[in-house]
Design a protein around this motif. Sequence first.
Motif, PDB file in Angstrom:
ATOM      1  N   HIS A  46       0.844  -1.206   0.000  1.00  0.00           N
ATOM      2  CA  HIS A  46       0.000   0.000   0.000  1.00  0.00           C
ATOM      3  C   HIS A  46       0.881   1.259   0.000  1.00  0.00           C
ATOM      4  O   HIS A  46       0.627   2.191  -0.766  1.00  0.00           O
ATOM      5  CB  HIS A  46      -0.928  -0.006   1.212  1.00  0.00           C
ATOM      6  N   TYR A  79      -5.792 -10.692  -3.520  1.00  0.00           N
ATOM      7  CA  TYR A  79      -5.513  -9.404  -2.881  1.00  0.00           C
ATOM      8  C   TYR A  79      -4.288  -8.710  -3.462  1.00  0.00           C
ATOM      9  O   TYR A  79      -4.144  -7.502  -3.365  1.00  0.00           O
ATOM     10  CB  TYR A  79      -5.328  -9.575  -1.372  1.00  0.00           C
ATOM     11  N   THR A  96      -4.617  -5.370  -5.473  1.00  0.00           N
ATOM     12  CA  THR A  96      -5.835  -5.290  -6.278  1.00  0.00           C
ATOM     13  C   THR A  96      -6.824  -4.426  -5.505  1.00  0.00           C
ATOM     14  O   THR A  96      -6.557  -4.037  -4.355  1.00  0.00           O
ATOM     15  CB  THR A  96      -6.438  -6.700  -6.475  1.00  0.00           C
ATOM     16  N   GLN A  97      -7.984  -4.153  -6.085  1.00  0.00           N
ATOM     17  CA  GLN A  97      -8.999  -3.404  -5.344  1.00  0.00           C
ATOM     18  C   GLN A  97      -9.423  -4.171  -4.095  1.00  0.00           C
ATOM     19  O   GLN A  97      -9.594  -3.590  -3.027  1.00  0.00           O
ATOM     20  CB  GLN A  97     -10.218  -3.099  -6.225  1.00  0.00           C
ATOM     21  N   GLU A 100      -6.716  -3.649  -1.521  1.00  0.00           N
ATOM     22  CA  GLU A 100      -6.829  -2.316  -0.909  1.00  0.00           C
ATOM     23  C   GLU A 100      -7.995  -2.287   0.074  1.00  0.00           C
ATOM     24  O   GLU A 100      -7.876  -1.725   1.169  1.00  0.00           O
ATOM     25  CB  GLU A 100      -7.006  -1.254  -2.003  1.00  0.00           C
ATOM     26  N   ASP A 101      -9.109  -2.911  -0.309  1.00  0.00           N
ATOM     27  CA  ASP A 101     -10.269  -2.986   0.591  1.00  0.00           C
ATOM     28  C   ASP A 101      -9.922  -3.745   1.874  1.00  0.00           C
ATOM     29  O   ASP A 101     -10.283  -3.306   2.976  1.00  0.00           O
ATOM     30  CB  ASP A 101     -11.455  -3.663  -0.095  1.00  0.00           C
TER      31      ASP A 101
END
Length: 141
Positions: A46, A79, A96-97, A100-101
């Motif tokens: 991140h 992920y 990936t989204q 991040e989630d």
Amino acid sequence: MEMKKSDICLAHVLRRADRVVTQIYNDYLAPLDIRITQFSVLRAIHLLGTTTAVQIQETLIMEQATVSRALKPLIRDGYIQVSEGANKREKALSLTQAGEDLYQQAQAPWEAAQKHLRKLIGKGQDDQLIELSRQIVAGKA
């Protein structure tokens, strides 16, 4: 029998404390089905953006096998995306989204674990712990 302070193995003392700290974080992160090593990898990606396993190893000061064990389920579960790196041997890693989630969802339990640990070690001791860790890590170089 009382041991002299000089006879106490510092590696053992640190590893014992590390196991307790790891368990605290793992307990808080358990509802998300991740461990603190996986959270650390998610956090590194991140913050670094697209990176490599070697960069994660260097950033987190983790052994290659530990990074691989943390990456495997995160990649498998979608992920982390793996793509071609700068050369054939190197793979580029990015969240990936879903990754991040997951990282964002993990913030609250991670912060709760931080608060729990800070309370456990006592006011002001966290600053001493951070400084001690910096000294030890700087000695590695």
